[in-house]
Design a protein around this motif. Structure first.
Motif, mmCIF file in Angstrom:
data_model
loop_
_atom_site.group_PDB
_atom_site.id
_atom_site.type_symbol
_atom_site.label_atom_id
_atom_site.label_comp_id
_atom_site.label_asym_id
_atom_site.label_seq_id
_atom_site.Cartn_x
_atom_site.Cartn_y
_atom_site.Cartn_z
ATOM 1 N N UNK A 87 0.845 -1.192 0.000
ATOM 2 C CA UNK A 87 0.000 0.000 0.000
ATOM 3 C C UNK A 87 0.881 1.242 0.000
ATOM 4 N N UNK A 88 0.557 2.193 -0.870
ATOM 5 C CA UNK A 88 1.333 3.429 -0.951
ATOM 6 C C UNK A 88 0.991 4.324 0.221
ATOM 7 N N UNK A 89 2.017 4.766 0.917
ATOM 8 C CA UNK A 89 1.806 5.616 2.076
ATOM 9 C C UNK A 89 1.575 7.061 1.649
ATOM 10 N N UNK A 90 0.847 7.790 2.485
ATOM 11 C CA UNK A 90 0.597 9.217 2.266
ATOM 12 C C UNK A 90 0.049 9.480 0.869
ATOM 13 N N UNK A 91 -0.924 8.666 0.475
ATOM 14 C CA UNK A 91 -1.518 8.800 -0.852
ATOM 15 C C UNK A 91 -2.968 9.236 -0.727
ATOM 16 N N UNK A 92 -3.383 10.156 -1.601
ATOM 17 C CA UNK A 92 -4.786 10.540 -1.658
ATOM 18 C C UNK A 92 -5.544 9.425 -2.365
ATOM 19 N N UNK A 93 -6.480 8.814 -1.680
ATOM 20 C CA UNK A 93 -7.171 7.667 -2.245
ATOM 21 C C UNK A 93 -6.384 6.397 -1.984
ATOM 22 N N UNK A 94 -6.955 5.275 -2.385
ATOM 23 C CA UNK A 94 -6.326 3.982 -2.136
ATOM 24 C C UNK A 94 -5.453 3.607 -3.323
ATOM 25 N N UNK A 95 -4.169 3.404 -3.058
ATOM 26 C CA UNK A 95 -3.201 3.167 -4.119
ATOM 27 C C UNK A 95 -2.241 2.072 -3.665
ATOM 28 N N UNK A 96 -2.089 1.028 -4.501
ATOM 29 C CA UNK A 96 -1.205 -0.091 -4.190
ATOM 30 C C UNK A 96 -0.121 -0.192 -5.245
ATOM 31 N N UNK A 97 1.099 -0.503 -4.814
ATOM 32 C CA UNK A 97 2.256 -0.579 -5.695
ATOM 33 C C UNK A 97 2.709 -2.025 -5.829
ATOM 34 N N UNK A 98 3.126 -2.405 -7.038
ATOM 35 C CA UNK A 98 3.566 -3.773 -7.316
ATOM 36 C C UNK A 98 5.061 -3.752 -7.617
ATOM 37 N N UNK A 99 5.819 -4.547 -6.848
ATOM 38 C CA UNK A 99 7.271 -4.610 -6.972
ATOM 39 C C UNK A 99 7.697 -5.996 -7.453
ATOM 40 N N UNK A 100 8.840 -6.065 -8.129
ATOM 41 C CA UNK A 100 9.438 -7.348 -8.473
ATOM 42 C C UNK A 100 9.930 -8.047 -7.210
ATOM 43 N N UNK A 101 9.696 -9.339 -7.121
ATOM 44 C CA UNK A 101 10.213 -10.116 -6.000
ATOM 45 C C UNK A 101 9.849 -9.489 -4.676
ATOM 46 N N UNK A 102 10.843 -9.379 -3.791
ATOM 47 C CA UNK A 102 10.615 -8.720 -2.505
ATOM 48 C C UNK A 102 11.345 -7.384 -2.436
ATOM 49 N N UNK A 103 11.580 -6.765 -3.602
ATOM 50 C CA UNK A 103 12.239 -5.468 -3.643
ATOM 51 C C UNK A 103 11.395 -4.416 -2.934
ATOM 52 N N UNK A 104 12.061 -3.380 -2.429
ATOM 53 C CA UNK A 104 11.364 -2.303 -1.732
ATOM 54 C C UNK A 104 11.500 -0.976 -2.465
ATOM 55 N N UNK A 105 12.186 -0.972 -3.603
ATOM 56 C CA UNK A 105 12.382 0.261 -4.370
ATOM 57 C C UNK A 105 11.943 0.032 -5.810
ATOM 58 N N UNK A 106 11.629 1.114 -6.482
ATOM 59 C CA UNK A 106 11.266 1.111 -7.896
ATOM 60 C C UNK A 106 10.089 0.175 -8.201
ATOM 61 N N UNK A 107 8.890 0.550 -7.798
ATOM 62 C CA UNK A 107 7.716 -0.261 -8.138
ATOM 63 C C UNK A 107 7.530 -0.336 -9.641
ATOM 64 N N UNK A 108 7.019 -1.467 -10.112
ATOM 65 C CA UNK A 108 6.800 -1.651 -11.544
ATOM 66 C C UNK A 108 5.429 -1.168 -11.992
ATOM 67 N N UNK A 109 4.423 -1.305 -11.126
ATOM 68 C CA UNK A 109 3.066 -0.882 -11.457
ATOM 69 C C UNK A 109 2.402 -0.276 -10.230
ATOM 70 N N UNK A 110 1.406 0.566 -10.473
ATOM 71 C CA UNK A 110 0.544 1.053 -9.397
ATOM 72 C C UNK A 110 -0.900 0.719 -9.755
ATOM 73 N N UNK A 111 -1.692 0.371 -8.735
ATOM 74 C CA UNK A 111 -3.117 0.083 -8.911
ATOM 75 C C UNK A 111 -3.875 1.047 -8.012
ATOM 76 N N UNK A 112 -4.643 1.941 -8.619
ATOM 77 C CA UNK A 112 -5.331 2.986 -7.862
ATOM 78 C C UNK A 112 -6.839 2.812 -7.967
ATOM 79 N N UNK A 113 -7.497 2.860 -6.823
ATOM 80 C CA UNK A 113 -8.950 2.741 -6.775
ATOM 81 C C UNK A 113 -9.593 3.960 -7.416
ATOM 82 N N UNK A 114 -10.606 3.703 -8.250
ATOM 83 C CA UNK A 114 -11.304 4.802 -8.918
ATOM 84 C C UNK A 114 -12.339 5.402 -7.972
#
Length: 203
Positions: A87-114
Motif C-alpha cells: 500500500x502506498x503511504x501518504x496517498x490521496x485515495x487507495x493506491x497499491x504498488x507492485x514490486x518485483x520479487x521482494x524489492x522495496x524500491x522502484x515499483x513496476x506498477x501502481x493500482x489505484x482505486x477509482x
C-alpha cells in the motif's frame, strides 16, 4: 463438496526469495485459466491459493499476521517471491504498488482505486511505472465483490477476467472460489497481483 485443490504438493512453510519474473510476457496462443481460492493452505494464515487448469499449485499468498495487510507477497508453488504488493503511504485515495520479487524500491506498477461522484464502470486503474514500455495503462471494470470484472488495455481489449467458478454439477462454489482468465500476451502473476490489490480495496 467439490474438490478445489486436486494436485497440490506438500508445502514448506519457509518461503525463499529468488530472481523476479519478467512481466507482460507473450502467451503461447491460448488463454490461461486459473482457479483462485481465497484461503491459505498453511494453518492459521490468510491468503490465496491458485491452481492451473490441470489442478497443479501455481501461486500462493500466505499472510501470517493480520497486521501485514499493507504488504502482501505473491509466491510460486515452492514459496519463491514473485511480486510484492504494498500500500502506498501518504496517498490521496487507495493506491497499491507492485514490486518485483521482494524489492522495496522502484515499483513496476501502481493500482489505484477509482473514486468519482459520477457513475462509472471503472473500479481501478493499473499503470506501469516510468521507463516500462511506454507506461501502459489498464482499466478494471465491473464488480470484484460479485466476481464479475474485466481488465481492458488501452485499446479497450479485454485481457483479464474474473469469473464465477462452478462445480462439475453446475452448482456455484461461492465467492471464495473463482476463475481468473488471462489472455495471451499478459503475465499471469501480474494478473494475480492485480487481484490481490482489488481484494484489499473491495473486500
Amino acid at each position: 463438496m467439490a474438490k478445489v485443490y486436486p494436485n497440490y504438493p506438500a508445502i514448506d512453510s519457509s518461503a525463499c526469495s529468488g530472481s523476479p519474473p519478467s512481466l507482460l510476457l507473450a502467451g503461447d496462443g491460448a488463454e490461461t485459466v486459473m482457479t483462485v481460492w481465497r484461503k491459505s493452505l498453511l494453518f492459521n494464515c490468510k491468503g490465496f491459493t491458485v491452481f492451473d487448469g490441470k489442478g497443479n499449485l501455481l501461486f500462493r499468498v500466505d499472510n501470517y499476521s493480520s497486521t501485514s495487510n499493507g504488504e502482501i507477497v505473491l509466491m510460486d508453488a515452492s514459496g519463491k517471491s514473485l511480486l510484492t504488493v504494498r500500500r502506498k503511504r501518504l496517498s490521496l485515495g487507495e493506491n497499491w504498488l507492485i514490486y518485483h520479487g521482494d524489492e522495496a524500491a522502484k515499483p513496476r506498477f501502481s493500482v489505484k482505486k477509482h473514486v468519482s461522484i459520477l457513475p462509472s464502470k471503472e473500479l481501478a486503474r493499473m499503470t506501469a511505472s516510468r521507463g516500462l514500455g511506454g507506461r501502459p495503462s489498464y482499466s478494471v471494470e465491473g464488480s470484484y465483490s460479485q466476481r464479475r470484472c474485466t481488465v481492458f488495455d488501452g485499446l479497450r481489449r479485454p485481457i483479464v477476467e474474473v469469473r464465477h467458478k462452478e462445480a462439475a454439477s453446475g452448482v456455484a462454489l461461492g465467492g471464495d472460489v473463482f476463475r481468473l482468465v488471462v489472455l495471451p500476451g499478459f503475465d499471469a502473476s501480474l494478473a494475480m497481483a492485480m487481484v490481490i490489490a482489488l481484494e484489499q480495496m473491495f473486500q
